[in-house]
Write a protein that holds these residues in place. Structure first.
Motif, short mmCIF file in Angstrom:
data_model
loop_
_atom_site.label_atom_id
_atom_site.label_comp_id
_atom_site.label_asym_id
_atom_site.label_seq_id
_atom_site.Cartn_x
_atom_site.Cartn_y
_atom_site.Cartn_z
N ASP A 108 0.82 -1.21 0.00
CA ASP A 108 0.00 0.00 0.00
C ASP A 108 0.86 1.26 0.00
N ARG A 109 1.90 1.27 0.85
CA ARG A 109 2.77 2.44 0.89
C ARG A 109 3.58 2.57 -0.40
N LEU A 110 3.99 1.43 -0.95
CA LEU A 110 4.73 1.46 -2.22
C LEU A 110 3.86 2.05 -3.33
N MET A 111 2.58 1.66 -3.33
CA MET A 111 1.67 2.20 -4.35
C MET A 111 1.52 3.71 -4.22
N GLU A 112 1.49 4.21 -3.00
CA GLU A 112 1.41 5.66 -2.76
C GLU A 112 2.63 6.36 -3.37
N VAL A 113 3.80 5.79 -3.15
CA VAL A 113 5.04 6.40 -3.66
C VAL A 113 5.08 6.35 -5.18
N LEU A 114 4.76 5.21 -5.75
CA LEU A 114 4.79 5.07 -7.21
C LEU A 114 3.77 5.99 -7.88
N THR A 115 2.61 6.14 -7.25
CA THR A 115 1.59 7.03 -7.79
C THR A 115 2.10 8.47 -7.84
N SER A 116 2.75 8.90 -6.76
CA SER A 116 3.30 10.26 -6.73
C SER A 116 4.40 10.45 -7.76
N VAL A 124 13.97 10.62 -13.77
CA VAL A 124 14.80 10.08 -12.69
C VAL A 124 14.13 8.86 -12.04
N GLY A 125 12.82 8.79 -12.12
CA GLY A 125 12.09 7.69 -11.51
C GLY A 125 12.03 6.42 -12.36
N LEU A 126 12.54 6.47 -13.58
CA LEU A 126 12.45 5.31 -14.48
C LEU A 126 12.99 4.01 -13.86
N PRO A 127 14.19 4.03 -13.26
CA PRO A 127 14.71 2.77 -12.70
C PRO A 127 13.80 2.13 -11.67
N VAL A 128 13.11 2.95 -10.88
CA VAL A 128 12.22 2.41 -9.85
C VAL A 128 11.03 1.71 -10.50
N PHE A 129 10.46 2.31 -11.53
CA PHE A 129 9.33 1.69 -12.21
C PHE A 129 9.75 0.38 -12.87
N ARG A 130 10.94 0.36 -13.47
CA ARG A 130 11.44 -0.88 -14.06
C ARG A 130 11.66 -1.95 -12.98
N LEU A 131 12.16 -1.50 -11.83
CA LEU A 131 12.45 -2.41 -10.72
C LEU A 131 11.23 -3.20 -10.29
N HIS A 132 10.07 -2.53 -10.30
CA HIS A 132 8.85 -3.16 -9.77
C HIS A 132 7.95 -3.76 -10.85
N LEU A 133 8.45 -3.90 -12.07
CA LEU A 133 7.66 -4.51 -13.14
C LEU A 133 7.32 -5.97 -12.84
N GLU A 134 8.13 -6.60 -12.03
CA GLU A 134 7.87 -8.01 -11.71
C GLU A 134 7.25 -8.17 -10.32
N HIS A 135 6.72 -7.08 -9.77
CA HIS A 135 6.11 -7.16 -8.44
C HIS A 135 4.92 -8.12 -8.47
N GLU A 136 4.71 -8.83 -7.38
CA GLU A 136 3.64 -9.82 -7.32
C GLU A 136 2.25 -9.18 -7.31
N ASP A 137 2.16 -7.92 -6.86
CA ASP A 137 0.88 -7.22 -6.85
C ASP A 137 0.58 -6.70 -8.25
N PRO A 138 -0.51 -7.18 -8.90
CA PRO A 138 -0.80 -6.76 -10.28
C PRO A 138 -1.08 -5.26 -10.41
N ILE A 140 0.36 -2.82 -8.59
CA ILE A 140 1.66 -2.14 -8.57
C ILE A 140 2.35 -2.33 -9.92
N LYS A 141 2.28 -3.55 -10.42
CA LYS A 141 2.89 -3.85 -11.71
C LYS A 141 2.25 -3.01 -12.83
N SER A 142 0.93 -2.92 -12.83
CA SER A 142 0.24 -2.14 -13.88
C SER A 142 0.51 -0.64 -13.73
N SER A 143 0.67 -0.19 -12.49
CA SER A 143 1.01 1.22 -12.26
C SER A 143 2.37 1.55 -12.86
#
Length: 527
Positions: A108-116, A124-138, A140-143
């Motif tokens: 939930d907190r990760l989704m808040e950060v990614l949304t912002s 600058v945020g590109l690496p973080v979005f790539r990092l979580h592409l394989e997250h188990e939460d669909p 978060i992954k779709s975000s």
């Protein structure tokens, strides 16, 4: 001394007044007091809610304090600062948000950060979005997929392509996952020929919802994708030709119409379903070449295809077309009867108005109108005849029967105007009061408004809400668990019918069909 001094001991109305004033002025002096009230709430839900609103307002005007708050020990204040940073696009907050996203374990907190981070849209945020592409939460992954698409991250294109390819696997195609949906939208956001061509190649996806999403993406892209759609029409199978013609019609680009006419001239529309889709598309676009092709289509003998032709010409009435149509109807042969029925059942009032000037054509139209059992059609043409006026029109009005509303109700959904008209004609002929809609969403609106239907007929592929989704929603509506549903489709793959049966479809009928075939199917499912 600030307005928040001794706040807890003030009267309720005074507290509301103070917080409203702070929200309006965004007074930075109030920040420490508001933070204290957030961390140690008053206990009144209304006041505590207004404290958050006032704090949000003050922080929106104080970027340094927001950045500072990203590392605050208090969870609620930290999350508020995360949200404010995204809501107001504070770029100086990006490094702090990235640092949090790299280590945050709570979804939930990760989704808040990614949304912002997505709202700020800083590369600058590109690496973080790539990092979580394989997250188990669909979600978060779709975000992350959505953010990478908006940021134009070409490094992720291959990943998005693979998601769409994998979605057609035998054990996955039955459900349209949110990640597939977001991958399609991300791919469509790239102004690259290769990604657009890839999407076109998957237009006939095994899942109807995915087909609708790709179709919507193609329509949004518009003219740049027309050449690829025309190539797919020329090289694809029957289903691909139908789908590409539909999309070209909705895009409405003149080059699309001219390309379809060229394909027609090459003999690539011999299949009745392809020809039907092509005529519908040409009618939507309305180029000179397209209208000429539609006029040639007046010699078609299939009733449904003829309605597509007449429906297309209704949008583009001109003297030359009316002259040709007048001559054909005045021949008083079997084709004349078919044309007159097509004009009436399509509610082609502009064509009727122009043809009625000729007594022979007018008599043929009135003869066809006289046998229609559709009260809506009767009312439409009665109004037109009254508007035309004169002794002849009055005599013809007197010939028309009084038609009542059917005792039973039927619902039909199809994005094709001519198909909806055909459904109306068939259903009213069987004694139903017919309700028609151009997509599943508008069809379901009738049900939500309390209408009760004895039978539902739906197309499979429609914009906004496809037939499969409509069937699912209908079956989950109390009282509609066992209502007969007939699905009209051009699909040739058995897997599509299997999907529809699982969703709750009672029976199928394949385009093109004769009116009597659908009548028989309706009679069959109603017992």
């Amino acid at each position: 001394m600030t307005s928040l001094d001794d706040f807890r001991n003030k009267e309720f109305l005074d507290q509301i007044t103070i917080l409203n004033e702070i929200s309006g002025t965004k007074d930075p002096e109030a920040l420490p007091g508001l933070v204290a009230l957030l961390k140690a709430p008053v206990g009144d839900t209304s006041i505590d809610y207004m404290v958050v609103n006032a704090l949000n307002a003050v922080l929106s005007n104080n970027e340094p304090k927001v950045v500072e708050g990203l590392t605050d020990e208090h969870d609620g204040y930290r999350i508020l600062c995360i949200r404010v940073a995204g809501e107001h696009g504070f770029k100086s907050a990006v490094p702090g948000l990235v640092a949090i996203a790299e280590t945050e374990a709570d979804p939930d907190r990760l989704m808040e950060v990614l949304t912002s981070l997505a709202r700020i849209a800083d590369p600058v945020g590109l690496p973080v979005f790539r990092l979580h592409l394989e997250h188990e939460d669909p979600f978060i992954k779709s975000s992350c997929i959505e953010a990478l698409g908006k940021l134009g991250d070409e490094e992720s294109i291959e990943y998005f392509r693979n998601l769409l390819i994998e979605s057609e696997a035998p054990d996955r195609y039955e459900i349209c996952e949110i990640t597939t949906w977001k991958a399609i939208e991300a791919l469509a956001s790239f102004p690259l020929e290769e990604t657009r061509a890839f999407l076109v190649s998957h237009l006939h996806h095994k899942n109807p919802t995915v087909r609708r999403i790709i179709t919507d993406a193609m329509i949004t892209i518009g003219s740049p994708v027309v050449p690829m759609l025309l190539d797919a029409f020329e090289t694809g199978d029957t289903d691909m030709r139908i789908l590409t013609a539909n999309v070209l019609g909705f895009i409405g680009d003149r080059n699309g119409a001219n390309g379809l006419v060229a394909a027609y001239d090459k003999g690539l529309a011999e299949d009745l379903n392809v020809r039907y889709a092509l005529y519908e598309a040409l009618g939507r676009i309305g180029t000179m070449k397209g209208i000429i092709c539609l006029v040639d289509g007046l010699h078609e003998t299939d009733e449904l295809i003829l309605m597509a032709v007449v429906g297309g010409l209704e949008r583009h009435v001109n003297p030359g077309m009316i002259s040709t149509l007048t001559d054909l109807i005045c021949k008083a042969d079997a084709q004349s009867d078919r044309l007159a029925r097509a004009v009436i059942n399509s509610k082609a009032t502009r064509i009727f108005d122009a043809l009625y000037e000729n007594a022979g054509a007018g008599d043929a139209l009135i003869a066809s109108l006289s046998v229609s059992k559709d009260s809506e059609i009767q009312e439409e043409f009665r109004s037109l005849l009254a508007e035309i006026g004169g002794a002849r029109a009055e005599d013809d009005l007197a010939k028309l029967p009084e038609v009542g509303v059917g005792a039973r109700k039927a619902l039909a959904a199809d994005d094709s105007r001519s198909m909806c008209a055909m459904h109306r004609a068939i259903l009213t002929d069987l004694g139903f009061e017919a309700f028609v809609a151009p997509d599943g969403e508008k069809a379901f609106d009738f049900i939500e408004q309390g209408e009760e239907f004895d039978i539902i007929i739906t197309d499979m592929n429609m914009p906004v809400m496809d037939g499969m989704e409509l069937v699912g929603k209908v079956r989950n509506t109390p009282g509609y668990e066992d209502i007969p549903i007939i699905m009209v489709t051009t699909e040739s793959e058995a897997s599509q019918q299997n999907l529809a049966e699982k969703a709750g479809v009672t029976a199928f009928i394949t385009k093109p069909f004769k009116p009597d075939e659908l009548k028989a199917k309706i009679t069959e499912v109603l017992g």
